[in-house]
Design an enzyme around this catalytic site. Structure first.
Site, mmCIF file in Angstrom:
data_model
loop_
_atom_site.group_PDB
_atom_site.id
_atom_site.type_symbol
_atom_site.label_atom_id
_atom_site.label_comp_id
_atom_site.label_asym_id
_atom_site.label_seq_id
_atom_site.Cartn_x
_atom_site.Cartn_y
_atom_site.Cartn_z
ATOM 1 N N GLU A 134 1.015 -0.969 -0.109
ATOM 2 C CA GLU A 134 -0.045 -0.322 0.240
ATOM 3 C C GLU A 134 0.797 0.828 -0.240
ATOM 4 O O GLU A 134 0.347 2.381 -0.976
ATOM 5 C CB GLU A 134 -0.881 0.223 1.036
ATOM 6 C CG GLU A 134 -1.781 -0.403 0.929
ATOM 7 C CD GLU A 134 -2.321 -2.353 1.390
ATOM 8 O OE1 GLU A 134 -0.954 -2.743 1.438
ATOM 9 O OE2 GLU A 134 -2.618 -3.203 0.751
ATOM 10 N N HIS A 203 -10.872 -4.810 9.987
ATOM 11 C CA HIS A 203 -11.764 -4.649 8.944
ATOM 12 C C HIS A 203 -12.602 -3.797 8.760
ATOM 13 O O HIS A 203 -13.461 -3.308 8.473
ATOM 14 C CB HIS A 203 -12.008 -5.430 8.481
ATOM 15 C CG HIS A 203 -11.063 -6.276 7.454
ATOM 16 N ND1 HIS A 203 -9.688 -7.358 7.696
ATOM 17 C CD2 HIS A 203 -10.761 -6.671 6.010
ATOM 18 C CE1 HIS A 203 -9.453 -7.972 7.249
ATOM 19 N NE2 HIS A 203 -9.941 -7.120 5.762
#
Lengths: 398, 436
Positions: A134, A203
């Site tokens: 990322e 998450h």
């Protein structure tokens, strides 16, 4: 024409959120007709100072609909993730420099199907499947933006973008400034975030609060297919780096949106339901909890004004201020954590700017400061639920 | 001869400090002689060429030397005619001038810092000029350079006027970044210097992105684009995740980028050997599928030879290269660094390998230019640097109105105020004095 009425191409009845076992596919969104509280024409610029291109910059539907449903409605119906894709595709068609990069955006079509089919249409370089890195591919997007492209970075889950914090904060946010204005970073960073259905703590993160202090970026949160498409397009066209927050549970909302092209304004809030008694400020998924609470409140005789702030940074103090001046009471309902969240900033901003207009202290309902638990019951209590909103309004309006 | 532009990466015939026995090497795989720094004479290193599949350690040999010594022998036999030389006179003078500019500028920075004209963290490049000059002087204006906080000389080599760099250091509004960046953030859109980054490793993805744009322009936009990006960073950065992530992506997509490691052995006070499990950084290239090259970074002609090949590779679309330049910084990490940890003997050793002295020697020995011509260049550079200081001194400091001007490219990003107007329309807003 009746500039008062702004219709989003409303679909019919909605389903409540209280039942957690309900699947979200095929959800319909019921949004009430929106009326601007000041009687100003929606399609005109505010005070004539905003530059508009050929595209409509404010949320205006094709034609005004009468509340009674017509035999054949204009526009087309789609789900929120399809609306995002539509916006993305239109922008990619319009400008060949627009490209997407992220994990599984290409061949897989995106973990939430936002980019489905795009790699087949535009090729592997324009819809780039990145390795799992990322920080580096966000930095790559920054470098590409500096040299002329307009990349859109997808975080498979917003939480993963924490790994890219270095690049988002230091490079996305700062480089325009530290280069003395020489380089622009027209990136869009988007992805699903928020508390889902027992996805576990990592998450289920709400990153709005983490990013909000970064100077140089703008943050918007979409909540309906209509504003999802409009904000996606606006974010892509913006010269500023924009973080577009989507919510995991809202991707399957269905709504009828206009056929013709429209772009929304990144800095504006959305009036969802005008009212007189209390201003409820919210964004993203909490909008639906608020609207559900609103139904209950209306039945009890209250008249809440609901505003979806949409622009998390900067705040649209005009719309918010006008509402506060009218109702004198504010409830903020957000999914962010209590500490240092969007609600905290908003409370401060309202207190500073509109203190004289408040009849009571602002009530800010946020999620608990807890890593989202896995257990369903605990998760339910982490997030603000409609009964709490009703109770808060009742308390405020005593 | 070394200067032929084949696809091989070869050493050039300037003398290496250590002497080894000569041996003819295979066409596509040359063994490098280890520099004295590594200490161990038995370490054979491999130079990987484009054509050969990467086969790691199969051919380790004890005493093998690079082509350089072979060529050196050849050179001794024949008289050094112009065709044997690596550079023409013009090129030599360009290289010399650039290195002298780098050195003089940095020396002046130190002076100005101690006189209180510039502040904060200033990292000087003395001793490493060969790397900057060797690589950047091969680039076109459209090619991009990405650097770290030790970026003054990269900016100068790329063409940013000394005046703009000095002004930036003084924090004046005429600086290349309007005084908003400072020493560690040199940017120039005109000359395609993409920074200037304070965190190490942060710039490598940006460089990868610039290279991505180049490939995108070629393949998606169908433009005639062969722009190359150079990413400069140090030995400390080579232990950072971003470095490895970008090596992977660059090799995966064959991006037109060259990763240039300026291995000066020290990351502030951390010796490279204490921080790195395998200190041979060039080896990490093949692990990701790109050639890894080690070169003597104190010798501008050697660097240039490697650079020609690496940049050429990138331009032809053959992908990235990792070049490790063994170099040294004569000063401390920054002007605030007392530089007590480094062994004086090590410093003295590298001082004898001063790249500017070496190039001067080469030029004079090979009669490319006269002493007078070189002196003229030095004098000219002194004037340029003096002028830059004068210019910076006389330049205005930024006005308050500049404070918030460049936060957003589109200042509507500051939002809509309570009165319904965009904040940026308030003239007091960019001063930071408006009520927010």
């Amino acid at each position: 024409m009746a500039a008062m009425l702004q219709s989003f191409g409303v679909a019919t009845a909605s389903v409540g959120f209280s039942d957690h076992s309900t699947k979200l596919s095929g959800f319909s969104v019921h949004s009430l007709p929106v009326i601007r509280s000041e009687g100003r024409s929606i399609s005109g610029p505010i005070n004539g100072t905003r530059k508009t291109g050929k595209v409509i910059t404010k949320a205006v539907a094709a034609q005004a609909e009468s509340p009674a449903s017509a035999a054949s409605k204009p526009g087309h119906e789609l789900l929120l993730f399809e609306a995002l894709r539509e916006g993305l595709e239109e922008e990619m068609d319009r400008d060949p420099r627009v490209c997407v990069m992220g994990e599984d955006v290409g061949h897989y079509g995106g973990s939430y199907k936002v980019t489905r089919g795009l790699a087949q249409k535009y090729g592997d370089l324009r819809v780039l499947d990145t390795p799992i890195a990322e920080n580096s591919f966000t930095g790559m997007a920054v470098g590409a933006a500096m040299t002329g492209l307009r990349p859109i970075v997808e975080g498979m889950n917003m939480g993963f973008l924490l790994l890219a914090f270095n690049q988002i904060s230091d490079n996305c946010g700062m480089l325009h400034y530290t280069s003395g204005g020489q380089f622009t970073i027209p990136t869009v960073i988007r992805g699903p975030g928020g508390v889902g259905r027992q996805l576990g703590a990592e998450h289920s993160q709400r990153l709005e609060s983490y990013f909000q202090s970064i100077p140089g970026i703008q943050m918007v949160a979409c909540s309906t297919p209509y504003n999802a498409k409009g904000l996606m397009k606006a974010a892509i066209r913006s010269e500023n780096p924009v973080v577009l927050f989507e919510h995991v549970l809202l991707y399957n909302l269905k709504e009828r949106i206009p056929d013709e092209e429209y772009v929304l304004n990144l800095e504006e809030a959305e009036m969802v339901r005008p009212g007189e008694h209390v201003t409820i400020l919210t964004y993203s998924r909490m909008r639906y909890h608020v609207m559900q609470a609103a139904k209950t409140l209306v039945n009890k005789g209250y008249d809440p004004e609901v505003i979806d702030i949409r622009s998390l940074k900067p705040f649209d103090l005009h719309t918010i201020g006008n509402s506060v001046k009218k109702t004198h009471r504010v409830v903020i309902v957000e999914e962010c954590m209590r500490t240092g969240g969007i609600g905290a900033s908003l409370t401060a901003a309202i207190n500073e700017n509109f203190h004289d207009y408040l009849d009571a202290p602002i009530i800010c309902l946020s999620s608990q400061d807890v890593p989202t638990p896995y257990a369903g019951t605990l998760e339910e209590w982490t997030v603000v639920q409609p009964p709490q909103i009703v109770a808060a309004v009742e308390q405020l309006c005593q | 001869m070394a200067c032929s532009a084949t696809t091989r990466i070869i050493h050039n015939p300037l003398a290496i400090s250590s002497s080894r026995s000569a041996e003819k090497s295979d066409f596509s795989c040359k063994i490098l002689s280890p520099s004295s720094f590594w200490g161990s004479a038995s370490l054979g290193k491999k130079l990987l060429s484009v054509n050969k599949a990467i086969s790691p350690i199969s051919r380790r040999s004890a005493t093998v030397v690079a082509v350089s010594d072979v060529v050196k022998e050849k050179k001794l036999k024949s008289s050094s005619s112009v065709s044997n030389l690596l550079i023409t006179k013009e090129e030599g003078l360009v290289l010399y001038e650039d290195m002298v500019l780098g050195r003089a500028f940095e020396d002046m920075c130190a002076q100005m810092y101690y006189r209180g004209k510039m502040f904060g963290f200033v990292h000087l490049y003395n001793g490493q000029e060969a790397v900057s000059t060797g690589f950047i002087k091969l680039l076109k204006k459209e090619d991009c350079v990405v650097s770290t906080y030790r970026d003054h000389v990269h900016a100068l080599s790329k063409g940013v006027p000394a005046r703009q760099v000095m002004s930036e250091l003084f924090g004046k509004t005429t600086g290349c970044c309007r005084g908003q960046g400072g020493s560690m953030h040199m940017f120039s859109k005109e000359h395609n210097v993409l920074g200037g980054f304070a965190f190490i490793g942060e710039g490598i993805p940006v460089a990868t992105g610039a290279a991505f744009t180049s490939k995108y322009k070629r393949e998606v936009l169908k433009e005639d684009c062969d722009e190359v990006t150079l990413a400069f960073f140090g030995d400390g950065t080579c232990n950072n995740g971003q470095f490895f992530e970008c090596l992977n992506m660059a090799a995966l997509w064959k991006l037109p980028i060259v990763f240039v490691v300026e291995n000066n052995l020290w990351a502030i006070g951390m010796s490279h050997l204490r921080a790195t499990s395998d200190p041979e950084i060039w080896k990490k290239g093949p692990a990701f599928g790109m050639p890894g090259v080690h070169v003597d970074g104190m010798d501008v002609l050697k660097v240039r030879e490697v650079a020609i090949e690496a940049v050429g590779r990138a331009r032809r679309g053959e992908g990235p290269t990792l070049v490790e330049c063994e170099t040294y910084r004569f000063r401390g990490h920054s002007l605030a660094d007392p530089d007590e940890l480094r062994d004086p003997a090590e410093k003295a050793h590298y001082a004898t390998r001063d790249p500017i002295t070496a190039l001067k020697k080469y030029i004079l020995e090979n009669k490319l230019a006269s002493e007078a011509e070189l002196k003229a260049i030095e004098k000219k550079i002194d004037e340029v640097v003096e002028d830059s200081v004068e210019f910076a001194d006389k330049s205005p400091v930024p006005a308050r109105s500049q404070l918030l001007e460049n936060v957003f490219a589109d200042p509507r990003g500051f939002g809509i105020g309570p009165d319904g107007k965009y904040r940026c329309e308030d003239p007091k807003f960019t001063e930071g004095t408006a009520q927010v």
